[in-house]
Design a protein around this motif. Structure first.
Motif, PDB file in Angstrom:
ATOM      1  N   GLU A   1       6.835  10.085   1.008  1.00 42.51           N
ATOM      2  CA  GLU A   1       7.661   8.796   0.471  1.00 42.51           C
ATOM      3  C   GLU A   1       8.806   8.618   1.235  1.00 42.51           C
ATOM      4  O   GLU A   1       9.504   7.767   0.896  1.00 42.51           O
ATOM      5  N   ASN A   2       9.450   9.475   2.113  1.00 43.06           N
ATOM      6  CA  ASN A   2      10.511   9.042   2.876  1.00 43.06           C
ATOM      7  C   ASN A   2      10.480   8.323   4.137  1.00 43.06           C
ATOM      8  O   ASN A   2      11.288   7.917   4.872  1.00 43.06           O
TER       9      ASN A   2
ATOM     10  N   TYR B   1      13.006   8.173   8.694  1.00 38.63           N
ATOM     11  CA  TYR B   1      13.068   8.457   7.363  1.00 38.63           C
ATOM     12  C   TYR B   1      14.496   8.389   6.551  1.00 38.63           C
ATOM     13  O   TYR B   1      15.280   8.489   7.131  1.00 38.63           O
ATOM     14  N   THR B   2      14.088   7.778   5.157  1.00 41.18           N
ATOM     15  CA  THR B   2      15.171   7.387   4.465  1.00 41.18           C
ATOM     16  C   THR B   2      15.335   8.775   3.165  1.00 41.18           C
ATOM     17  O   THR B   2      14.274   8.682   2.649  1.00 41.18           O
ATOM     18  N   HIS B   3      16.299   9.176   3.322  1.00 45.45           N
ATOM     19  CA  HIS B   3      16.361  10.404   2.165  1.00 45.45           C
ATOM     20  C   HIS B   3      17.970  10.550   1.623  1.00 45.45           C
ATOM     21  O   HIS B   3      18.776  10.018   2.042  1.00 45.45           O
ATOM     22  N   LYS B   4      18.002  11.629   0.651  1.00 41.17           N
ATOM     23  CA  LYS B   4      19.146  11.965   0.124  1.00 41.17           C
ATOM     24  C   LYS B   4      20.013  12.502   1.384  1.00 41.17           C
ATOM     25  O   LYS B   4      19.396  13.238   2.043  1.00 41.17           O
TER      26      LYS B   4
ATOM     27  N   THR C   1       9.875   5.544   6.210  1.00 36.20           N
ATOM     28  CA  THR C   1      10.402   4.296   5.922  1.00 36.20           C
ATOM     29  C   THR C   1       9.620   3.281   7.176  1.00 36.20           C
ATOM     30  O   THR C   1       9.506   2.102   6.879  1.00 36.20           O
TER      31      THR C   1
ATOM     32  N   GLN D   1       9.070  14.169   3.895  1.00 40.29           N
ATOM     33  CA  GLN D   1       7.801  14.180   2.711  1.00 40.29           C
ATOM     34  C   GLN D   1       7.368  12.505   2.900  1.00 40.29           C
ATOM     35  O   GLN D   1       8.068  11.748   3.425  1.00 40.29           O
TER      36      GLN D   1
ATOM     37  N   ILE E   1      13.282  16.116   3.808  1.00 33.36           N
ATOM     38  CA  ILE E   1      13.219  15.222   4.269  1.00 33.36           C
ATOM     39  C   ILE E   1      11.917  14.747   4.838  1.00 33.36           C
ATOM     40  O   ILE E   1      11.379  13.532   4.627  1.00 33.36           O
TER      41      ILE E   1
ATOM     42  N   VAL F   1      22.911   7.062   1.207  1.00 34.87           N
ATOM     43  CA  VAL F   1      21.627   7.699   1.857  1.00 34.87           C
ATOM     44  C   VAL F   1      21.749   8.055   3.387  1.00 34.87           C
ATOM     45  O   VAL F   1      22.809   8.028   3.594  1.00 34.87           O
TER      46      VAL F   1
ATOM     47  N   TYR G   1       2.488   4.698   1.748  1.00 34.25           N
ATOM     48  CA  TYR G   1       3.434   5.255   2.846  1.00 34.25           C
ATOM     49  C   TYR G   1       2.542   5.541   4.297  1.00 34.25           C
ATOM     50  O   TYR G   1       1.245   6.119   4.314  1.00 34.25           O
TER      51      TYR G   1
END
Length: 509
Positions: A463-464, A448-451, A466, A461, A459, A485, A394
């Motif tokens: 792993e988010n 960032y791509t997130h829930k 992108t 993090q 947000i 998303v 990442y």
């Protein structure tokens, strides 16, 4: 299985000890045996690109060398590196157009001869790094004027204009650290680089007073009698003061021109041994303080350096200088500057210690600097591919440095962002920079791509993350319109502070 057994044996040897009091190595044995890796969203991931003694570069044409550096920067970017420490002054020479010093012989075969056709490698590398959203730190050596006295110097080398500035030590020609005129000249060179080039950092390596040769005294006795002994200083204190004055003046020079440019050093890996100072590390090797006259902790205490990257080039379990002992010693003693660990690629890979060393770095430091980039380019024992696949998969942001007082409460302007939807695409677009004070302008943007409706903590993090981009638009992947998303966009300024541009933009990918 053989790999696991060897690793277990290494760890066992490292952590085994006697007595009731646990050593640093024993206290942190758990970090050395962890099999999982914690990904960080913010950490320095740098690599040193040396030019000294790299004769192959002088054999390339301008086009070949430019293409070479482009391809290598692509490799570094792909593996997760976010900063390059590029050597531009190794022996009072230059890998850039300098009004003070000659072109490097490692660039054009003969010192003082400009590259043909003409180009400026430092300007080129800055531009290429910034296109890839990577930092460029200009790496200089403050004292070394020639690595070999038998090597001819260019007619415009500073030695011919001011021979009184120099001393010879073995085969080395060195600027005399005792002279204020030398410090002033060095700062003119630094000011020229910082003023004319869009660098992100000014970097010095480990060569302060030269590494001592047995039985060969450094030729500064007359300087000491005139400037040190008369003030009641011991020879060690006199030499340390000379280096302290240089570091202080370089720091002031950099910050007076561009406060957001960081000044950092990468000292030898041992500050002091415990036998020399009870607060020193449990090691038995050459010492910065006593042998190279570099008082690193004073520089940190006085806020004269923004980062310290000690060269911890030993392996875990080394009898004289254990990596784990030193990694934690520096982490516990650096109080103000960022702490980056200088990692030896070959020593690490030869001893199969990449995972435990990176885990220790996550636990105690602000990041890593890998030595040398040459070994990344050849993927020595799979180091580049392993890091890329398992550890730095990442993207990461570089740790922020404090604002000067006049910028600390500057208001962040409001910006707008939208998701444009066409028949065959979706595209995020947002408002770019408005006029900002120097240092607060955007270096790059982070996507960032997130829930949906996630908290800011969730947000931000690793792993988010992108994408990291210079553009003000971004096309996300089309995943078949199956996933609901949200996107959050931030911008990062020259001090590496992150600001929200837009949050929770809904999309279906």
């Amino acid at each position: 299985m053989k790999h696991k057994l060897l690793f277990a044996l290494t760890v066992l040897l490292v952590v085994t000890g006697c007595g009731s009091k646990k050593t640093t190595v024993q206290k942190h044995a758990e970090k050395a045996t962890k099999t999982e890796y914690v990904h960080r969203r913010v950490e320095m991931r740098a690599a040193w690109i040396p030019t000294v003694f790299r004769n192959q570069y002088a054999q390339m044409t301008t086009e070949e060398l430019q293409n070479f550096f482009r391809s290598k920067l692509d490799q570094l970017k792909e593996m997760g590196v976010n900063a390059v420490f590029f050597q531009v002054r190794s022996e009072a020479d230059a890998w850039y157009y300098s009004p003070y010093e000659p072109w490097s012989r490692f660039l054009s075969k003969q010192q003082g001869i400009s590259p043909e056709p003409f180009w400026d490698p430092l300007a080129f590398m800055i531009d290429e790094c910034h296109q890839r959203c990577m930092e460029l730190h200009a790496w200089i050596n403050p004292y070394r004027a020639s690595t070999n006295r038998s090597q001819p110097l260019a007619r415009n080398h500073p030695y011919y204009k001011h021979p009184e500035w120099f001393v010879q030590y073995e085969d080395l020609l060195l600027f005399n650290p005792a002279l204020q005129s030398v410090r002033d000249y060095t700062c003119r060179v630094v000011a020229d680089i910082v003023s004319r080039y869009d660098i992100d950092g000014l970097h010095m390596d480990d060569y302060f007073y030269p590494y001592p040769k047995a039985g060969v005294p450094f030729p500064d006795q007359e300087d000491y009698r005139r400037m040190g002994e008369t003030r009641g200083l011991g020879i060690g204190d006199f030499r340390r003061e000379n280096v302290n004055l240089l570091i202080k003046q370089v720091h002031r020079t950099v910050k007076s021109i561009k406060p957001y440019v960081r000044f950092g050093v990468s000292p030898f890996g041992i500050y002091r041994n415990e036998k020399s100072d009870p607060t020193g590390s449990k090691t038995n090797g050459l010492q910065n303080y006593d042998d190279l006259y570099a008082d690193i902790l004073l520089w940190d205490q006085m806020h004269w350096v923004d980062y310290i990257a000690p060269q911890l080039y030993w392996h875990m379990g080394h009898k004289l200088a254990d990596y784990t002992e030193l990694a934690y010693w520096w982490g516990e003693n650096i109080q103000n500057a960022h702490y980056y660990i200088g990692q030896s690629i070959r020593r690490t890979m030869d001893h199969r210690q990449l995972l435990p060393k990176l885990n220790i770095a996550v636990d105690i430091s602000d990041g890593n600097v890998l030595w040398p980039a040459d070994d990344l380019f050849i993927d020595y024992k799979g180091v580049r591919s392993t890091i890329s696949k398992n550890y730095w998969k990442y993207p990461a942001l570089i740790p922020p440095t404090p604002y000067p007082d006049n910028l600390d409460n500057f208001p962040e302007p409001k910006r707008s962002a939208h998701l444009l939807e066409g028949e065959l695409y979706q595209e995020l677009v947002w408002l770019g920079d408005v006029p900002m004070p120097p240092g607060l302008e955007t270096r790059y943007y982070v996507i960032y791509t997130h829930k949906r409706k996630a908290s800011l903590k969730d947000i931000l993090q690793a792993e988010n993350v992108t994408a990291i981009t210079n553009a003000t638009r971004y096309r996300p992947l089309d995943l078949g319109k199956k996933f609901k998303v949200s996107f959050t966009i931030t911008r990062v300024d020259r001090y590496n502070h992150e600001h929200i541009v837009a949050r929770d933009i809904h999309a279906v990918l």
